[in-house]
Scaffold this motif. Structure first.
Motif, PDB file in Angstrom:
ATOM      1  N   ALA A 260       0.830  -1.206   0.000  1.00 11.67           N
ATOM      2  CA  ALA A 260       0.000   0.000   0.000  1.00 11.67           C
ATOM      3  C   ALA A 260       0.863   1.253   0.000  1.00 11.67           C
ATOM      4  O   ALA A 260       0.582   2.231  -0.702  1.00 11.67           O
ATOM      5  N   ILE A 261       1.952   1.196   0.791  1.00 12.75           N
ATOM      6  CA  ILE A 261       2.860   2.358   0.841  1.00 12.75           C
ATOM      7  C   ILE A 261       3.518   2.572  -0.513  1.00 12.75           C
ATOM      8  O   ILE A 261       3.637   3.711  -1.012  1.00 12.75           O
ATOM      9  N   VAL A 262       3.965   1.442  -1.141  1.00 14.01           N
ATOM     10  CA  VAL A 262       4.592   1.546  -2.454  1.00 14.01           C
ATOM     11  C   VAL A 262       3.629   2.127  -3.479  1.00 14.01           C
ATOM     12  O   VAL A 262       3.990   2.977  -4.294  1.00 14.01           O
ATOM     13  N   GLU A 263       2.361   1.651  -3.440  1.00 16.32           N
ATOM     14  CA  GLU A 263       1.365   2.180  -4.381  1.00 16.32           C
ATOM     15  C   GLU A 263       1.125   3.667  -4.164  1.00 16.32           C
ATOM     16  O   GLU A 263       0.997   4.443  -5.132  1.00 16.32           O
ATOM     17  N   ILE A 264       1.088   4.081  -2.878  1.00 14.47           N
ATOM     18  CA  ILE A 264       0.874   5.495  -2.572  1.00 14.47           C
ATOM     19  C   ILE A 264       2.036   6.326  -3.096  1.00 14.47           C
ATOM     20  O   ILE A 264       1.863   7.393  -3.713  1.00 14.47           O
ATOM     21  N   VAL A 265       3.262   5.781  -2.862  1.00 14.08           N
ATOM     22  CA  VAL A 265       4.453   6.509  -3.338  1.00 14.08           C
ATOM     23  C   VAL A 265       4.454   6.612  -4.861  1.00 14.08           C
ATOM     24  O   VAL A 265       4.753   7.652  -5.439  1.00 14.08           O
ATOM     25  N   ASN A 266       4.118   5.491  -5.538  1.00 12.38           N
ATOM     26  CA  ASN A 266       4.078   5.503  -7.002  1.00 12.38           C
ATOM     27  C   ASN A 266       3.034   6.472  -7.533  1.00 12.38           C
ATOM     28  O   ASN A 266       3.248   7.181  -8.528  1.00 12.38           O
ATOM     29  N   GLU A 267       1.849   6.457  -6.875  1.00 10.78           N
ATOM     30  CA  GLU A 267       0.807   7.386  -7.300  1.00 10.78           C
ATOM     31  C   GLU A 267       1.244   8.840  -7.133  1.00 10.78           C
ATOM     32  O   GLU A 267       0.993   9.703  -7.986  1.00 10.78           O
ATOM     33  N   TYR A 268       1.915   9.087  -5.983  1.00  9.86           N
ATOM     34  CA  TYR A 268       2.393  10.451  -5.731  1.00  9.86           C
ATOM     35  C   TYR A 268       3.454  10.839  -6.757  1.00  9.86           C
ATOM     36  O   TYR A 268       3.458  11.963  -7.281  1.00  9.86           O
ATOM     37  N   ARG A 269       4.356   9.882  -7.063  1.00  8.41           N
ATOM     38  CA  ARG A 269       5.396  10.151  -8.053  1.00  8.41           C
ATOM     39  C   ARG A 269       4.785  10.434  -9.422  1.00  8.41           C
ATOM     40  O   ARG A 269       5.195  11.365 -10.127  1.00  8.41           O
ATOM     41  N   THR A 270       3.765   9.599  -9.792  1.00  6.66           N
ATOM     42  CA  THR A 270       3.098   9.816 -11.079  1.00  6.66           C
ATOM     43  C   THR A 270       2.406  11.167 -11.122  1.00  6.66           C
ATOM     44  O   THR A 270       2.493  11.902 -12.115  1.00  6.66           O
ATOM     45  N   MET A 271       1.724  11.497 -10.015  1.00  7.87           N
ATOM     46  CA  MET A 271       1.039  12.787  -9.956  1.00  7.87           C
ATOM     47  C   MET A 271       2.038  13.937 -10.047  1.00  7.87           C
ATOM     48  O   MET A 271       1.803  14.936 -10.739  1.00  7.87           O
ATOM     49  N   LEU A 272       3.196  13.771  -9.341  1.00  8.89           N
ATOM     50  CA  LEU A 272       4.209  14.816  -9.377  1.00  8.89           C
ATOM     51  C   LEU A 272       4.785  14.978 -10.786  1.00  8.89           C
ATOM     52  O   LEU A 272       4.980  16.101 -11.278  1.00  8.89           O
ATOM     53  N   GLN A 273       5.037  13.844 -11.468  1.00  9.25           N
ATOM     54  CA  GLN A 273       5.541  13.910 -12.842  1.00  9.25           C
ATOM     55  C   GLN A 273       4.538  14.573 -13.771  1.00  9.25           C
ATOM     56  O   GLN A 273       4.909  15.358 -14.655  1.00  9.25           O
ATOM     57  N   GLN A 274       3.248  14.253 -13.572  1.00 11.80           N
ATOM     58  CA  GLN A 274       2.216  14.881 -14.394  1.00 11.80           C
ATOM     59  C   GLN A 274       2.153  16.391 -14.157  1.00 11.80           C
ATOM     60  O   GLN A 274       1.989  17.180 -15.102  1.00 11.80           O
ATOM     61  N   GLN A 275       2.296  16.774 -12.857  1.00  5.18           N
ATOM     62  CA  GLN A 275       2.281  18.205 -12.553  1.00  5.18           C
ATOM     63  C   GLN A 275       3.472  18.928 -13.189  1.00  5.18           C
ATOM     64  O   GLN A 275       3.333  20.026 -13.734  1.00  5.18           O
ATOM     65  N   ILE A 276       4.642  18.263 -13.112  1.00  7.65           N
ATOM     66  CA  ILE A 276       5.842  18.866 -13.718  1.00  7.65           C
ATOM     67  C   ILE A 276       5.676  18.972 -15.234  1.00  7.65           C
ATOM     68  O   ILE A 276       5.995  20.000 -15.846  1.00  7.65           O
TER      69      ILE A 276
END
Length: 451
Positions: free
Chosen positions: A14-30
């Motif tokens: 669950a933590i890994v999925e949260i981190v991946n989602e956050y990373r994906t969201m951050l990449q999309q924002q960038i």
């Protein structure tokens, strides 16, 4: 124990999925931020280019309007002066020749100096190139009086370059005016006989067309263009016979039309000068050899937006729109930004023929004074000679002085060129122009001219 390990594993996933989602969201924002920045830069660039194009267009309109007004005033004053001028012999109206007479001895067989070559409008390398090719014909010519080939060439180049009449040139070279006339006629005849096919070579080979297309694409970005076509009215003597009316153009003065194709470097590829001044560009094109040659041209095609496009020529609104002849979009309120932008790019491509005509009549002043030098029947040979000499001068790097384009006296003021709009368009030509406009819109900055 196994239950606790399984719970820990679930928690870690669950933590890994949260981190991946956050990373994906951050990449999309960038990525979104970078895209907005790029779009903002593009909009600023287009806005700047649009303002620059409008400003340049306004300045050009004001300059052109002022220039036309001045030329019209000068032409009107010249016409009035000729009407009231008493009928006196030309010899009595001759002005003193400003050059030193001893600079051109008629019997000299020595090399001309750099000071003398300046009056011929070419450098030493160009003069020697011409001399090497024409010497035999000029030496063997049965013309009186006997003169060296070098002097015959010098006399002819002086008349063509300065536009001086035969009497003025004769005084300068210590010759009779008949000798000057014979030298000019002989030189023009030999140049056309020996050099026309070498210097003005059309139709071109596929290799030369590809080279021309590449150069034009580097210049303006429009694909498949290898040349620009245009026409220039050359003033001639107003005759008194029954055919004199056909030489009077829409501006009211007598002329012969030079129709030419030039490449991006300003070199003549094809010239035609057999049409009188009252011929419009569409009729002149269809009646000329250029039309037949372009219709039968076997050049490399290119796929542009799913259609095969032939090698193209650019022209202005005087000419018809054809599959191989592209004219600008008519200026109307319904024009799209892409069409306005295409017109700007096409105008940049057509600028090469405007510049070529300016350098042609600037270097060879006789073209603007044909009406006072030779009869109308001989003007085409003068025009062809000057076009050939232009190519040779450009090829040999003979420098062009900006002062030659200036009007230092009334004789240098060219009459206002006739202008008209051709309404002939072909469906295939419209399709090609629309595909080119789309091509330029998708790949180059949009330049919008709101005026």
């Amino acid at each position: 124990m196994s239950f606790e390990m399984e719970a820990d594993m679930v928690s870690n996933r669950a933590i890994v999925e949260i981190v991946n989602e956050y990373r994906t969201m951050l990449q999309q924002q960038i990525a979104l931020h970078l895209k907005r920045q790029r779009d903002h830069i593009v909009r600023m660039r287009r806005r700047f280019l649009s303002k620059l194009a409008r400003r340049l267009h306004r300045n050009y309109i004001l300059y052109d309007r002022h220039r036309r007004s001045l030329l019209s005033d000068v032409s009107f004053l010249n016409m009035r002066r000729r009407e009231v001028q008493p009928a006196t012999s030309r010899s009595s109206l001759q002005q003193p020749v400003p050059e030193q007479l001893h600079l051109f001895p008629a019997s000299s067989e020595l090399e001309f100096t750099e000071e003398q070559l300046v009056r011929f409008r070419i450098n030493h390398a160009t003069f020697q190139c011409l001399y090497d090719q024409l010497e035999h014909e000029l030496e063997d010519a049965d013309c009186e009086p006997a003169m060296t080939a070098r002097m015959r060439m010098g006399v002819a180049l002086y008349v063509l370059g300065t536009g001086k009449d035969f009497e003025s040139a004769a005084t300068l070279f210590h010759l009779h005016s008949r000798a000057v006339r014979a030298s000019v006629h002989l030189f023009c005849s030999v140049v056309n006989k020996l050099l026309r096919d070498r210097q003005i070579d059309f139709p071109l080979s596929r290799k030369h067309i590809r080279c021309g297309v590449k150069e034009f694409e580097e210049l303006v970005g429009i694909p498949q263009v290898f040349g620009a076509i245009g026409c220039l009215h050359i003033p001639v003597e107003r005759g008194t016979d029954k055919d004199a009316a056909k030489y009077i153009n829409s501006k009211g003065w007598s002329s012969i039309i030079l129709q030419a194709i030039v490449d991006s470097r300003g070199r003549f590829l094809d010239v035609s000068c057999e049409h009188p001044g009252n011929t419009n560009a569409a009729d002149m094109l269809i009646q000329s050899s250029i039309y037949q040659r372009m219709e039968q041209l076997d050049g490399p095609c290119q796929k542009i937006d799913k259609i095969s496009v032939l090698p193209l020529l650019l022209s202005d609104g005087k000419y018809p729109l054809l599959p191989w002849l592209i004219t600008p979009y008519p200026t109307t309120a319904q024009m799209t930004p892409a069409e306005r932008s295409f017109n700007v790019y096409a105008a940049k491509g057509r600028a090469c023929i405007v510049r070529t005509f300016e350098r042609l009549v600037g270097r060879w002043k006789a073209l603007n004074r044909c009406s006072t030098i030779v009869a109308a029947s001989y003007v085409p040979e003068i025009i062809l000679t000057c076009c050939i000499l232009h190519n040779i001068a450009e090829q040999n790097g003979s420098p062009y002085k900006d002062a030659w384009s200036e009007c230092h006296n009334e004789e240098d003021v060219a009459p206002e060129q006739p202008h008209w709009e051709c309404q002939i368009t072909s469906m295939d030509g419209e399709e090609v122009r629309n595909r080119l406009s789309k091509f330029m819109h998708e790949r180059f900055p949009l330049i919008v001219d709101d005026d």
